[in-house]
Design a protein around this motif. Structure first.
Motif, mmCIF file in Angstrom:
data_model
loop_
_atom_site.group_PDB
_atom_site.id
_atom_site.type_symbol
_atom_site.label_atom_id
_atom_site.label_comp_id
_atom_site.label_asym_id
_atom_site.label_seq_id
_atom_site.Cartn_x
_atom_site.Cartn_y
_atom_site.Cartn_z
ATOM 1 N N MET A 6 0.831 -1.204 0.000
ATOM 2 C CA MET A 6 0.000 0.000 0.000
ATOM 3 C C MET A 6 0.869 1.258 0.000
ATOM 4 S SD MET A 6 -2.980 -1.146 2.691
ATOM 5 C CE MET A 6 -3.727 0.493 2.731
ATOM 6 N N ILE A 7 1.970 1.217 0.726
ATOM 7 C CA ILE A 7 2.885 2.364 0.765
ATOM 8 C C ILE A 7 3.492 2.599 -0.612
ATOM 9 C CG2 ILE A 7 5.060 3.230 1.718
ATOM 10 C CD1 ILE A 7 4.348 1.726 4.319
ATOM 11 N N TRP A 56 -3.452 13.038 0.619
ATOM 12 C CA TRP A 56 -3.543 12.752 -0.815
ATOM 13 C C TRP A 56 -3.704 11.252 -1.053
ATOM 14 C CZ3 TRP A 56 -3.817 16.044 -4.965
ATOM 15 C CH2 TRP A 56 -3.788 15.436 -6.217
ATOM 16 N N SER A 57 -2.968 10.466 -0.311
ATOM 17 C CA SER A 57 -3.060 9.012 -0.458
ATOM 18 C C SER A 57 -4.478 8.534 -0.215
ATOM 19 C CB SER A 57 -2.098 8.325 0.528
ATOM 20 O OG SER A 57 -2.312 6.929 0.557
ATOM 21 N N ALA A 58 -5.091 8.993 0.868
ATOM 22 C CA ALA A 58 -6.428 8.528 1.234
ATOM 23 C C ALA A 58 -7.490 9.001 0.248
ATOM 24 C CB ALA A 58 -6.768 8.992 2.646
ATOM 25 N N ILE A 59 -7.426 10.267 -0.135
ATOM 26 C CA ILE A 59 -8.439 10.811 -1.039
ATOM 27 C C ILE A 59 -8.297 10.216 -2.433
ATOM 28 C CG2 ILE A 59 -9.206 12.927 -2.205
ATOM 29 C CD1 ILE A 59 -8.616 14.419 0.431
ATOM 30 N N SER A 60 -7.065 10.069 -2.895
ATOM 31 C CA SER A 60 -6.851 9.530 -4.243
ATOM 32 C C SER A 60 -7.214 8.051 -4.332
ATOM 33 C CB SER A 60 -5.395 9.735 -4.676
ATOM 34 O OG SER A 60 -4.500 9.024 -3.822
ATOM 35 N N ALA A 61 -7.279 7.367 -3.180
ATOM 36 C CA ALA A 61 -7.614 5.938 -3.182
ATOM 37 C C ALA A 61 -9.119 5.688 -3.124
ATOM 38 C CB ALA A 61 -6.937 5.247 -1.993
ATOM 39 N N ILE A 152 -1.842 6.043 6.681
ATOM 40 C CA ILE A 152 -0.556 5.465 7.077
ATOM 41 C C ILE A 152 0.301 5.180 5.849
ATOM 42 C CG2 ILE A 152 0.546 3.464 8.158
ATOM 43 C CD1 ILE A 152 -1.979 3.256 9.956
ATOM 44 N N ALA A 153 -0.328 4.672 4.801
ATOM 45 C CA ALA A 153 0.419 4.375 3.572
ATOM 46 C C ALA A 153 1.053 5.634 2.998
ATOM 47 C CB ALA A 153 -0.503 3.723 2.549
ATOM 48 N N GLY A 154 0.298 6.714 2.978
ATOM 49 C CA GLY A 154 0.852 7.963 2.472
ATOM 50 C C GLY A 154 2.009 8.462 3.310
ATOM 51 N N ALA A 190 8.127 2.987 9.751
ATOM 52 C CA ALA A 190 8.638 1.691 10.226
ATOM 53 C C ALA A 190 8.370 0.586 9.213
ATOM 54 C CB ALA A 190 8.011 1.350 11.572
ATOM 55 N N LEU A 191 7.182 0.586 8.612
ATOM 56 C CA LEU A 191 6.857 -0.426 7.600
ATOM 57 C C LEU A 191 7.754 -0.292 6.370
ATOM 58 C CD1 LEU A 191 2.951 -0.421 7.727
ATOM 59 C CD2 LEU A 191 4.435 -2.361 8.263
ATOM 60 N N ALA A 192 7.997 0.955 5.952
ATOM 61 C CA ALA A 192 8.857 1.170 4.781
ATOM 62 C C ALA A 192 10.291 0.731 5.064
ATOM 63 C CB ALA A 192 8.809 2.642 4.374
ATOM 64 N N LEU A 193 10.783 1.042 6.252
ATOM 65 C CA LEU A 193 12.157 0.678 6.593
ATOM 66 C C LEU A 193 12.316 -0.829 6.744
ATOM 67 C CD1 LEU A 193 13.050 3.424 9.223
ATOM 68 C CD2 LEU A 193 13.539 3.423 6.779
ATOM 69 N N GLU A 194 11.270 -1.494 7.218
ATOM 70 C CA GLU A 194 11.358 -2.940 7.404
ATOM 71 C C GLU A 194 11.783 -3.638 6.112
ATOM 72 O OE1 GLU A 194 8.619 -6.582 9.150
ATOM 73 O OE2 GLU A 194 7.628 -4.941 8.054
#
Length: 324
Positions: A6-7, A56-61, A152-154, A190-194
């Protein structure tokens, strides 16, 4: 739940809309902290904070029919501005529920960016109840400030940039200090770095007395703050970590850090003097932790996310007194 997929998808939707913020440094700050400090200045993002990414992530989705009906959000100011701007750029209406004691700059900015502002009493009213009631009445989609997977993804796109920029700098092992309220930015990073930089570890930073995330991580279960207001770090004052964000924080983050109001103000002054950037108190706590909590940090490098710069002139003037 939010995922790395999602990110990465949010990053594609944000291309051409969000800024990729740089990495800044200062030999003076390095000397003061006793290690190299690398600054990720999200105060330079659209609307003055990282919140535009999640909005932007939430609205565009959203499905097109849902998006056309408009959106609603509740926020002390930075999420408010992010949603208002993202909604305006999508050509849709936005209603923003904001505390009456929010910085006047943030209230005014939200209106200028196209948001319809509804004020409430932070101490005696529930923003969640107000937001959900208006959403139901008008058919609006609620964009939560942190406990929302697409938000969170954005925010996690910040972590993708950090991973790439750290590699370019040759920084392979470091704590990544993040200003933390409900945990949307911290959990996304944290999710992206993982996946993309597993030897970089996110650590939440909060004001003393409102360190619910720090205490929650230490205890292994969600802890509340005793008060809803009463600290100058308004941008990151939340009742507790989110139900979605906390499991991510608990699984991936290092121990939390907390700083005083005075240390946050001092960090604002240092950022202005040494980096030429303007921070708000809540956006400066991670830098304050890097400078004033060095004994709780390991390694030769630390990466700091300065998350917002929407500060009223009076508070900024107070911060600059630390330079005298």
């Amino acid at each position: 739940m939010s995922t790395i997929e999602m990110i990465e998808a949010a990053a594609e939707r944000l291309k051409g809309h969000a800024r990729e913020t740089p990495i800044l440094s200062s030999p003076f700050l390095d000397t003061l902290a006793g290690r190299r400090i690398w600054i990720k200045p999200e105060c330079l993002q659209h609307t003055g904070s990282f919140k535009f990414r999640g909005a932007w992530s939430a609205i565009s989705a959203l499905e097109e029919a849902d998006r056309k009906r408009g959106v609603i959000a509740y926020s002390s100011g930075n999420h408010a501005q992010g949603v208002a701007m993202a909604a305006s750029k999508h050509g849709i209406a936005s209603v923003i529920v904001m505390p009456s004691d929010a910085p006047q700059l943030k209230i005014e900015n939200t209106r200028v960016l196209g948001g319809e502002v509804v004020l409430y009493d932070r101490a005696n009213e529930s923003r969640e109840e107000i937001g959900e009631a208006i959403a139901a009445e008008r058919g609006l989609t609620l964009i939560r400030p942190y406990d929302e997977p697409q938000v969170i993804a954005g925010q996690g796109t910040t972590g993708l940039e950090i991973a790439r920029q750290a590699a370019e700098l040759g920084v392979s092992h470091a704590d990544v200090l993040v200003c933390c309220g409900g945990g949307g930015l911290t959990s996304g990073i944290a999710l992206a770095l993982e996946k993309h930089a597993p030897n970089l570890r996110a650590r939440p930073c909060e004001p003393e007395g409102f360190d619910d995330v720090k205490r929650s991580l230490a205890s292994g279960r969600i802890q509340n703050n005793n008060a809803a207001s009463g600290n100058i770090c308004d941008a990151i004052l939340t009742p507790q970590p989110g139900d979605i964000t906390f499991p991510i924080l608990h699984r991936l983050c290092g121990p939390g850090l907390s700083v005083t109001e005075e240390e946050a103000l001092h960090a604002m002054a240092l950022a202005f003097l040494r980096l030429k950037i303007v921070l708000e108190p809540g956006g400066a706590v991670a830098l304050a932790a890097a400078v004033f909590r060095g004994d709780e940090i390991e390694g030769d490098d630390v990466i700091v996310v300065t998350s917002g710069g929407n500060v009223d002139p009076g508070i900024f003037a107070n911060a600059l007194e630390f330079l005298t």
